[in-house]
Design a protein around this motif. Structure first.
Motif, short mmCIF file in Angstrom:
data_model
loop_
_atom_site.label_atom_id
_atom_site.label_comp_id
_atom_site.label_asym_id
_atom_site.label_seq_id
_atom_site.Cartn_x
_atom_site.Cartn_y
_atom_site.Cartn_z
N ARG A 232 0.84 -1.21 0.00
CA ARG A 232 0.00 0.00 0.00
C ARG A 232 0.88 1.26 0.00
N ALA A 235 2.35 1.66 -3.43
CA ALA A 235 1.33 2.08 -4.39
C ALA A 235 1.03 3.56 -4.28
N GLU A 236 1.05 4.10 -3.08
CA GLU A 236 0.78 5.53 -2.89
C GLU A 236 1.86 6.40 -3.53
N LEU A 238 3.25 5.83 -6.46
CA LEU A 238 3.18 5.81 -7.92
C LEU A 238 2.61 7.11 -8.46
N GLU A 239 3.12 7.52 -9.63
CA GLU A 239 2.62 8.75 -10.24
C GLU A 239 1.44 8.48 -11.16
N ASP A 240 1.37 7.27 -11.70
CA ASP A 240 0.25 6.92 -12.60
C ASP A 240 -1.00 6.71 -11.75
N GLU A 241 -1.96 7.65 -11.88
CA GLU A 241 -3.15 7.60 -11.02
C GLU A 241 -4.00 6.37 -11.29
N THR A 243 -3.05 3.32 -12.40
CA THR A 243 -2.42 2.14 -11.77
C THR A 243 -2.47 2.24 -10.26
N LYS A 244 -2.22 3.45 -9.76
CA LYS A 244 -2.26 3.67 -8.31
C LYS A 244 -3.63 3.31 -7.74
N LYS A 245 -4.70 3.77 -8.44
CA LYS A 245 -6.06 3.52 -7.95
C LYS A 245 -6.36 2.01 -7.92
N LEU A 247 -4.19 -0.53 -7.70
CA LEU A 247 -3.41 -1.20 -6.66
C LEU A 247 -3.93 -0.90 -5.26
N VAL A 248 -4.26 0.39 -5.01
CA VAL A 248 -4.79 0.76 -3.69
C VAL A 248 -6.08 -0.01 -3.41
#
Length: 414
Positions: A232, A235-236, A238-241, A243-245, A247-248
């Motif tokens: 987690r 994942a926070e 990461l710049e790619d929103e 992919t970040k969303k 994974l979160v």
């Protein structure tokens, strides 16, 4: 008779047997009393006829002695005759009287001794009945008492033999109520002993499985927490929103699974005891909304506030899971929470459930087309409500799925 207990059946069986034996014994006593009277009458009738017919022939003293011996009577001495006559006048009871033109015979009872008075012209004989005592009545009494005592002893022996079953039942109840450390011991190798040993083996096996399951669950949750937390955090960063969303959300679902598994382990254990307290419905619903990971605007409320006795934390968790299900699987992603004096209802728009409610209250059960969730929500809800003395209900009306929380009167009063 199907629902009667074994002990009650034995009570009834032996009670009927003893009652029948007593009735038979009393009937025998009544019959024996009548038989004795008839035999007594026949005997004195025979004595009367025999003496009167023989006295007409003026028998010798030797012939009279033979007659006495044959009829089991003895003559009373002259010294006793006057005393006996006085007793007869004062306390004597006539039990037989007979005779003919040849003479008269009467039998008197004085203190259970029978005297026979024979009158014929020159003969006035006072005889004492010397018939050997008949012990049939005493034998019958002794036999009857022996049989009743034997039946009572058998009754007590059967109850004593069945007593371990009551003890075994109490121990099984203790195990069912959550006493997992109970051990069952029975020293005899009969059928009850074999049942006790088998159940003790089953308890040991269940405890071993339960300990293995608990150890596995705790280790699994402990081992998963660390990588999920690290994942987690990464994942926070990461710049790619997009992919970040994704994974979160994945890590959040993993955390939800661990939390639900922990809740299942706690709620479904036999040792779980809710902390019952007097609270208002508003307090419970407010706590449910705080636990809900969704916008409050998705939950519409039409409640009638009232006081209830419950475990606020677990009741709030049950309602939170119902709200969460309604939001996840409802067509408009919103739910209506309403209540009255008897029910709490969670209403959401959607298709009717394809299976009975019991299908969904089993762990890991859900509609085949759903990909989200783990099928634990309604199982947890149902387990909590059962512990709190409530039950989960369901109905479908006008395109609405309605889940109801209502008091379980059978559990509370039955």
């Amino acid at each position: 008779m199907k629902n009667i207990s074994v002990t009650a059946f034995i009570h009834i069986l032996f009670s009927v047997a003893i009652a029948i034996l007593l009735a038979t014994f009393l009937l025998f006593l009544s019959w024996d009393k009548d038989r004795q009277k008839i035999e007594e009458f026949k005997r004195y009738q025979l004595i009367s006829i025999t003496f009167l017919s023989n006295l007409r022939l003026n028998p010798t003293e030797e012939e009279l002695k033979q007659l006495y011996k044959k009829l089991h009577v003895v003559p009373v001495s002259k010294e006793e005759i006057e005393l006996i006559k006085n007793e007869i006048r004062n306390n004597g009871k006539t039990i037989f009287s007979g005779g003919s033109s040849a003479g008269r015979v009467r039998v008197f009872n004085i203190n259970d001794t029978h005297y026979i008075y024979v009158q014929r012209m020159s003969y006035n004989l006072m005889l004492r009945d010397n018939k050997p005592k008949d012990y049939k009545f005493e034998i019958a009494m002794a036999t009857g008492v022996f049989l009743i005592l034997l039946l009572l002893l058998l009754y007590l022996a059967v109850l004593k033999k069945l007593y371990p079953l009551k003890k075994l039942h109490r121990e099984i109840q203790r195990f069912a109520q959550g006493d997992m450390n109970i051990r069952i011991h029975y020293e005899y190798d009969d059928e009850i002993g074999k049942i006790a040993k088998s159940f003790d083996d089953a308890i040991r096996h269940i405890n071993e499985l339960s300990n293995s399951k608990n150890l596995f669950m705790r280790n699994m949750m402990h081992e998963l927490k660390t990588p999920i937390t690290k994942g987690r955090i990464v994942a926070e960063m990461l710049e790619d929103e997009g992919t970040k969303k994704i994974l979160v959300r994945a890590f959040e679902r993993m955390n939800e699974l661990i939390s639900e598994l922990a809740e299942i382990e706690r709620v479904t254990t036999q040792r779980f005891e809710p902390n019952m307290e007097y609270v208002t419905l508003e307090e419970v619903l407010e706590k449910s909304q705080d636990m809900l990971m969704a916008e409050k605007s998705c939950v519409k409320m039409e409640i009638r506030n009232r006081a209830i006795t419950t475990d606020i934390n677990f009741m709030a968790l049950a309602i939170k899971n119902l709200l969460d299900n309604g939001i996840k699987y409802g067509e408009d992603k919103c739910v209506l929470l309403r209540s009255n004096e008897h029910f709490i209802e969670v209403v959401s728009r959607g298709e009717v459930l394809h299976h009975p409610l019991g299908y969904y209250t089993e762990p890991f059960s859900q509609e085949e087309k759903r990909s989200s969730g783990f099928g634990l929500g309604l199982y947890i809800v149902n387990s909590i409500l059962m512990k709190l003395g409530y039950k989960l209900g369901y109905r479908y009306e006008e395109g609405m799925n309605i889940f109801m929380i209502e008091p379980d009167m059978k559990r509370r009063f039955g």
